[in-house]
Design an enzyme around this catalytic site. Structure first.
Site, mmCIF file in Angstrom:
data_model
loop_
_atom_site.group_PDB
_atom_site.id
_atom_site.type_symbol
_atom_site.label_atom_id
_atom_site.label_comp_id
_atom_site.label_asym_id
_atom_site.label_seq_id
_atom_site.Cartn_x
_atom_site.Cartn_y
_atom_site.Cartn_z
ATOM 1 N N ARG A 85 0.829 -1.216 0.000
ATOM 2 C CA ARG A 85 0.000 0.000 0.000
ATOM 3 C C ARG A 85 0.864 1.266 0.000
ATOM 4 O O ARG A 85 0.553 2.257 -0.658
ATOM 5 C CB ARG A 85 -0.955 -0.012 1.197
ATOM 6 C CG ARG A 85 -2.090 -1.003 1.074
ATOM 7 C CD ARG A 85 -2.892 -1.079 2.368
ATOM 8 N NE ARG A 85 -3.446 0.214 2.733
ATOM 9 C CZ ARG A 85 -3.850 0.503 3.976
ATOM 10 N NH1 ARG A 85 -3.724 -0.396 4.949
ATOM 11 N NH2 ARG A 85 -4.366 1.683 4.253
ATOM 12 N N ASP B 182 -2.696 7.995 4.269
ATOM 13 C CA ASP B 182 -2.013 8.614 3.135
ATOM 14 C C ASP B 182 -1.701 10.067 3.484
ATOM 15 O O ASP B 182 -2.268 10.626 4.424
ATOM 16 C CB ASP B 182 -2.874 8.513 1.851
ATOM 17 C CG ASP B 182 -4.143 9.349 1.897
ATOM 18 O OD1 ASP B 182 -5.240 8.794 1.720
ATOM 19 O OD2 ASP B 182 -4.048 10.588 2.134
ATOM 20 N N HIS C 24 -5.058 8.062 12.737
ATOM 21 C CA HIS C 24 -4.665 6.654 12.589
ATOM 22 C C HIS C 24 -3.230 6.512 12.119
ATOM 23 O O HIS C 24 -2.827 5.431 11.674
ATOM 24 C CB HIS C 24 -5.606 5.939 11.597
ATOM 25 C CG HIS C 24 -6.998 5.776 12.109
ATOM 26 N ND1 HIS C 24 -8.056 5.512 11.290
ATOM 27 C CD2 HIS C 24 -7.503 5.842 13.371
ATOM 28 C CE1 HIS C 24 -9.162 5.424 12.035
ATOM 29 N NE2 HIS C 24 -8.860 5.622 13.284
ATOM 30 N N GLY D 9 -16.287 11.372 3.085
ATOM 31 C CA GLY D 9 -15.678 10.161 2.546
ATOM 32 C C GLY D 9 -15.406 9.076 3.552
ATOM 33 O O GLY D 9 -14.376 8.392 3.476
ATOM 34 N N THR D 10 -16.331 8.891 4.513
ATOM 35 C CA THR D 10 -16.141 7.802 5.467
ATOM 36 C C THR D 10 -17.459 7.054 5.642
ATOM 37 O O THR D 10 -18.538 7.635 5.638
ATOM 38 C CB THR D 10 -15.618 8.312 6.831
ATOM 39 O OG1 THR D 10 -15.446 7.215 7.722
ATOM 40 C CG2 THR D 10 -16.539 9.352 7.445
ATOM 41 N N LEU E 192 -20.205 9.507 -0.856
ATOM 42 C CA LEU E 192 -20.771 9.020 -2.121
ATOM 43 C C LEU E 192 -22.187 8.494 -1.896
ATOM 44 O O LEU E 192 -23.057 8.580 -2.750
ATOM 45 C CB LEU E 192 -19.867 7.904 -2.681
ATOM 46 C CG LEU E 192 -20.083 7.512 -4.143
ATOM 47 C CD1 LEU E 192 -19.820 8.720 -5.043
ATOM 48 C CD2 LEU E 192 -19.177 6.355 -4.542
ATOM 49 N N GLU E 193 -22.387 7.945 -0.688
ATOM 50 C CA GLU E 193 -23.715 7.389 -0.349
ATOM 51 C C GLU E 193 -23.915 7.520 1.153
ATOM 52 O O GLU E 193 -22.953 7.787 1.883
ATOM 53 C CB GLU E 193 -23.770 5.917 -0.747
ATOM 54 C CG GLU E 193 -22.709 5.075 -0.052
ATOM 55 C CD GLU E 193 -22.532 3.703 -0.678
ATOM 56 O OE1 GLU E 193 -23.066 3.468 -1.771
ATOM 57 O OE2 GLU E 193 -21.829 2.885 -0.059
ATOM 58 N N ALA F 275 -16.462 13.213 -3.996
ATOM 59 C CA ALA F 275 -15.877 14.285 -3.171
ATOM 60 C C ALA F 275 -15.322 15.427 -4.014
ATOM 61 O O ALA F 275 -15.383 16.595 -3.610
ATOM 62 C CB ALA F 275 -14.777 13.695 -2.282
#
Ligand code: BV8
Length: 247
Positions: free
Chosen positions: A68, A105, A120, A187-188, A215-216, A232
Site C-alpha cells: 500500500r 495517506d 490513525h 468520505g467515510t 458518495l452514499e 468528493a
C-alpha cells in the site's frame, strides 16, 4: 461549478472540524476499505491490521503495508480537488479549520493542509515496537530492520493505529469537537470507532451544525443535519464555495 449553500452557515469566527476517510482519496487513485472490491474484501483486517497479527506474522503485515505504501508513493497518486478545497477553506475561513483524517495517506499534507491530525497515523513513519522511537520512513519495512534508538531488531512497524490500539491525539480531537460551529464528515462509511462516534459527540456537546459529504449515506447518516451525496471532487469544492460565499 454549482454552489452548495449550507442551510445553516457557521458564525464567521466559528471553528470548523472536518473528519475525512478513505473516500476523499478514492479519486486520487487509492482504494477504500469497505466499498465493493475494497481493501477488506481482499484481506481480513484481523490478519494484517492488529497488534496480534503483527506478533503472529510480522512479515505478512509488512507485505500488506509495503504494497500500500508503494502504491501511495506512485507518481500518479496526487491530491485531488477535494483536498485542495479544504486547503482553500483553511486559508480563507476567519475561524479555525481543523482536518482530522482517518487516512494514513499524506494527500492532505501534500495539498497543503496545515492544521491536520492523522488520528490513525501515516504511511511515512515507522515506530519501534519496543521503545516507541518514531522515524520518517517511505520505503519497505521488514523484520530485519533495526531500531536506531534501542538497537532492537525486528520491531520496527508502520506508525499506524491498528484495531484495538488507541488513536492519536484523541484529547485534542475531543476538545475541538466539543467547541465547534460546524462538523463536516467527508468520505467515510462511519463504521470505525471512535471516529464514527464524533458526530454524536458534537451533537451532545456543541451547538454545531453537522453535515455529511459522501458518495452514499454512511452508517451514521441519520445523525447529520445536512447531507450531500456524490463524488468528493464535486461535493467538497461546492460546499466550501458555499461556506466562503456566506462570509
Ligand atoms: C479503539 C489503520 C479504544 C491504518 C485503521 C474490539 C476490540 C478493540 C476495539 C474494538 C473492538 N470492536 C470494535 C472496536 C472498535 C474498533 C472498531 O471500530 N472496529 C470496527 C471494525 C467495528 N476501533 C478500534 O479498534 C480503534 N481503537 O477503539 O481504541 C478507544 C476507544 C475510544 C477512544 C479511544 C480509544 C482503532 C481504529 C483504527 C483502525 N485502523 N486504519 C490503515 O491500515 O489504514 S481503520 C481504517 O478504517 C482506516 O483508517 C479507514 O480510514 C478507517 C475507516 O474507514 P473509512 O475511511 O470510512 O473507509 P471505508 O472504505 O469504510 O468507507 C469509504 C467511504 O467513502 C464509503 O462510505 C464510500 O461510500 C465513500 N466514497 C467512496 N468513493 C467516494 C466516497 N465518498 C466521496 N467521494 C468518493 N469518490
Amino acid at each position: 461549478m454549482n454552489i452548495l449553500t449550507p442551510p445553516v452557515s457557521p458564525p464567521r469566527d466559528g471553528r470548523i472540524v472536518i473528519l475525512t476517510g478513505a473516500g476523499i482519496s478514492k479519486e486520487s487513485g487509492l482504494e477504500t476499505f469497505r466499498d465493493a472490491g475494497g481493501i477488506w474484501s481482499k484481506v481480513r483486517l484481523e490478519d494484517v491490521a492488529t497488534p496480534e497479527a503483527f506478533a503472529r506474522d510480522p512479515e505478512r503485515c509488512h507485505a500488506f503495508y509495503n504494497m500500500r505504501r508503494a502504491r501511495h508513493g506512485a507518481a500518479d497518486i496526487q491530491p485531488n480537488a477535494a483536498h485542495h478545497a479544504l486547503v482553500k477553506l483553511e486559508a480563507q475561513w476567519p475561524g479555525e479549520v481543523l482536518v482530522v483524517t482517518q487516512n494514513v495517506d499524506t494527500l492532505h499534507d501534500r495539498a497543503g493542509s496545515k492544521n491536520l491530525i492523522h488520528m490513525h497515523g501515516t504511511y511515512n513513519q515507522a515506530r519501534c515496537n519496543r521503545c516507541e522511537h518514531v522515524i520518517p520512513n517511505t520505503g519497505d519495512l521488514s523484520t530485519s530492520d533495526v531500531c536506531t534508538a534501542c538497537g532492537e531488531a525486528g520491531g520496527m512497524r508502520p506508525n499506524v493505529v491498528w484495531f484495538g490500539e488507541m488513536p492519536m491525539e484523541m484529547a485534542r480531537i475531543y476538545d475541538a469537537l466539543s467547541d465547534c460551529a460546524l462538523f463536516l464528515s467527508i468520505g467515510t462509511s462511519g463504521n470505525v470507532y471512535p471516529a464514527a462516534g464524533f458526530v454524536a459527540v458534537v451533537r451532545k456537546h456543541a451547538a454545531a451544525h453537522t453535515a455529511e459529504l459522501n458518495l452514499e449515506p454512511s452508517a451514521g447518516a441519520t445523525l447529520f443535519a445536512e447531507a450531500h451525496y456524490g463524488p468528493a471532487t464535486e461535493t467538497v469544492p461546492a460546499y466550501v464555495e458555499g461556506l466562503l460565499q456566506s462570509l
